[in-house]
Design a protein around this motif. Sequence first.
Motif, PDB file in Angstrom:
ATOM      1  N   TYR A  85       0.866  -1.500  -0.149  1.00  0.00           N
ATOM      2  CA  TYR A  85       0.236   0.248  -0.327  1.00  0.00           C
ATOM      3  C   TYR A  85       1.254   0.763   0.094  1.00  0.00           C
ATOM      4  O   TYR A  85      -0.024   2.604   0.243  1.00  0.00           O
ATOM      5  CB  TYR A  85      -1.071   0.163   0.911  1.00  0.00           C
ATOM      6  N   TYR A  86       1.750   1.648  -0.639  1.00  0.00           N
ATOM      7  CA  TYR A  86       3.038   2.392  -0.614  1.00  0.00           C
ATOM      8  C   TYR A  86       3.577   2.575  -2.067  1.00  0.00           C
ATOM      9  O   TYR A  86       4.128   3.256  -2.301  1.00  0.00           O
ATOM     10  CB  TYR A  86       4.196   1.938   0.793  1.00  0.00           C
ATOM     11  N   ASP A  87       3.493   0.854  -2.648  1.00  0.00           N
ATOM     12  CA  ASP A  87       4.559   1.444  -4.026  1.00  0.00           C
ATOM     13  C   ASP A  87       3.731   2.499  -4.845  1.00  0.00           C
ATOM     14  O   ASP A  87       2.350   2.512  -4.463  1.00  0.00           O
ATOM     15  CB  ASP A  87       3.707   0.143  -4.638  1.00  0.00           C
ATOM     16  N   THR A  93      -2.357   2.383  -8.308  1.00  0.00           N
ATOM     17  CA  THR A  93      -1.833   1.916  -6.496  1.00  0.00           C
ATOM     18  C   THR A  93      -3.159   1.457  -6.420  1.00  0.00           C
ATOM     19  O   THR A  93      -3.701   1.123  -6.728  1.00  0.00           O
ATOM     20  CB  THR A  93      -1.606   3.590  -5.978  1.00  0.00           C
ATOM     21  N   LEU A  94      -2.665   0.409  -5.497  1.00  0.00           N
ATOM     22  CA  LEU A  94      -3.251  -0.466  -4.758  1.00  0.00           C
ATOM     23  C   LEU A  94      -4.206   0.333  -3.786  1.00  0.00           C
ATOM     24  O   LEU A  94      -3.718   0.897  -2.793  1.00  0.00           O
ATOM     25  CB  LEU A  94      -2.211  -1.788  -3.769  1.00  0.00           C
ATOM     26  N   ASP A  95      -5.935   0.541  -4.480  1.00  0.00           N
ATOM     27  CA  ASP A  95      -6.157   0.649  -3.567  1.00  0.00           C
ATOM     28  C   ASP A  95      -7.899   0.177  -3.324  1.00  0.00           C
ATOM     29  O   ASP A  95      -8.713   0.355  -2.708  1.00  0.00           O
ATOM     30  CB  ASP A  95      -7.034   2.196  -3.905  1.00  0.00           C
ATOM     31  N   TYR A  96      -7.820  -1.273  -2.784  1.00  0.00           N
ATOM     32  CA  TYR A  96      -8.830  -2.527  -2.765  1.00  0.00           C
ATOM     33  C   TYR A  96      -8.361  -2.897  -1.148  1.00  0.00           C
ATOM     34  O   TYR A  96      -7.460  -2.278  -0.798  1.00  0.00           O
ATOM     35  CB  TYR A  96      -8.944  -3.476  -3.659  1.00  0.00           C
ATOM     36  N   PRO A  97      -9.288  -3.675  -0.358  1.00  0.00           N
ATOM     37  CA  PRO A  97      -8.708  -3.816   1.118  1.00  0.00           C
ATOM     38  C   PRO A  97      -7.745  -5.312   0.740  1.00  0.00           C
ATOM     39  O   PRO A  97      -8.514  -5.915  -0.445  1.00  0.00           O
ATOM     40  CB  PRO A  97     -10.441  -4.233   2.011  1.00  0.00           C
ATOM     41  N   SER A 280      -6.209   5.725   3.917  1.00  0.00           N
ATOM     42  CA  SER A 280      -6.030   7.030   2.988  1.00  0.00           C
ATOM     43  C   SER A 280      -5.936   6.199   1.240  1.00  0.00           C
ATOM     44  O   SER A 280      -6.921   7.086   0.459  1.00  0.00           O
ATOM     45  CB  SER A 280      -4.746   7.005   3.547  1.00  0.00           C
ATOM     46  N   ARG A 281      -5.488   5.304   1.248  1.00  0.00           N
ATOM     47  CA  ARG A 281      -5.782   5.017  -0.230  1.00  0.00           C
ATOM     48  C   ARG A 281      -7.126   4.102  -0.417  1.00  0.00           C
ATOM     49  O   ARG A 281      -7.898   4.076  -1.449  1.00  0.00           O
ATOM     50  CB  ARG A 281      -4.057   3.085  -0.341  1.00  0.00           C
ATOM     51  N   LEU A 282      -7.608   3.274   0.829  1.00  0.00           N
ATOM     52  CA  LEU A 282      -8.881   3.167   0.807  1.00  0.00           C
ATOM     53  C   LEU A 282     -10.365   4.912   0.224  1.00  0.00           C
ATOM     54  O   LEU A 282     -11.161   3.883  -0.356  1.00  0.00           O
ATOM     55  CB  LEU A 282     -10.034   2.321   2.125  1.00  0.00           C
TER      56      LEU A 282
END
Length: 537
Positions: A85-87, A93-97, A280-282
């Motif tokens: 979840y930082y890449d 970027t990865l934004d799913y649970p 923050s991604r979700l």
Amino acid sequence: MNTVKQSHSSPTDQLDDSQKPHAPKSTSAWTWLNFLGDVSKSEVDVLLLSMAFKFLLFPAYRSTDFEVHRNWLAITHSLPISQWYYDTTSEWTLDYPPFFAYFESLMSIPASFIDPKIVDLQNLQYDAWTVIAYQRLTVIISELVLGAALLRFIRVSVDPSRQRILSASLFLHPGFLMIDHIHFQYNGFMFGILLWSILMACEGRKLASGILFAVLLNFKHIYMYLAPAYFIYLLRSYCMSPAGAIIPTRFISLANSVLLVFLASLGPFVLMGQLPQLLSRLFPFTRGLNHAYWAPNAWALVTAADRVLLQLVKHLGVELVVNESGIASTSRGLVGDTVFAVIPNIKPIHTFIVTIIFQMVYLIKLWSAPTYKSFVAALTLCGYASYMFGWHVHEKAILLVLVPLTLLASENYAYYKTFVIASVAGIFSLFPLIFTPAETLLKIVYSFIWGGMILYPLHKQLYEFPSSLPWVLLESFENAYLYGFAFLQAFVTLFPLMTGGNPDTEFLPLMATSVYCAVGLIWSFIRLSTLYIIQQY
């Protein structure tokens, strides 16, 4: 909108043992699909024909979501979990649970053997035939979760022949075809989990229903829109006695089970101190009220009204205060803050309050009548209210409405008509997702055939002639609205040709689609809300 009093029990509770449906005896030709009991030849035929057709779509148009999921395969295969979840190697970027991230990690293992370049983190925009075929195949295979749930619905139904039509309508749904098998996503898989959860509620296995929904939330957080209905239903019907007293053992069992699911999902990131980064991604709150193409909901009509008022100011000299920053904000459908030119601006808190108010109406009814049918209706309406009034709603979210609404379609003619209006408007609202010439005819013809195979048989079984002149007039207006989609498609097709791609008017076909579909979806929302409120469960 005629209504029929519903039973308090689930479908199988209405039958004695001699009447309950039994699967046919096994035949050796189909034993390989007997994971749910025996599967009939016609059901296998539907499965195989559907899969064959989807194989033919491998070379079809792919949206940027295809590269999104390829990049997630690379992230979860190439990097340790602490960096998922930082890449930011790619913009996607990865934004799913986490459960979906684990799912991607699992799919990345065979991908690395088939073609190592698929999971190369630096190999952006990779579109070799190997990755196309592999990712398309994973959608088809994972969608079998949906197919299995729909078969089980047929087995437990009090009217298997009618339920077979509804199950086929979902497995062959144009929405899944366009979004998953052309545009590219995994909605069939995740809605399969949702339907298994609803099915558990239907069979009285409410603890399993709650656990499956918790699992689903950790695959994709958009299903949070349905969570209020689950919370009230499970609390009232599973954790409380008919007298209203809490049953401690059940409450603790449900709470612990849900907690364990979330610990399995979020636990590693909590231990690494990464929960704020994951959240923050979700939940990125930097987007505007509307998506690039206005999802056909209440805010689409508000936005269109603002555009009309602006034109009145410009060309007719109507004296209204104009916000200069709003003049171009919504004219091109760009992602970002939506600023109105004339109407006061809508903020996230406004959409949240309106959504909660509507949901509270349904939840109060569900609290007083916590039956299975009441639960499905409240679940549908919670999703519907979120779609109608939510912040930055994507048009693909209409599946949150259409899927559970299908389960209610055969209740009576009033529900059927609501289902038809919502389905036609909802499916047409997805057409702008597939804009390439090669697939345009396909989406129209497929949707038309689907309607003929599903809507016509149900209409024959459920039709009731209107009981009075006002209902006759209402039915006539509704039918005229449905026929209007033929003219809308003609306009969307011919207008760009007639204007030569004029950039000043290029958004008009999208706006017309959004507004026209919004009218039908809002009316269907009103119909369904009224039916639920006046229905006795």
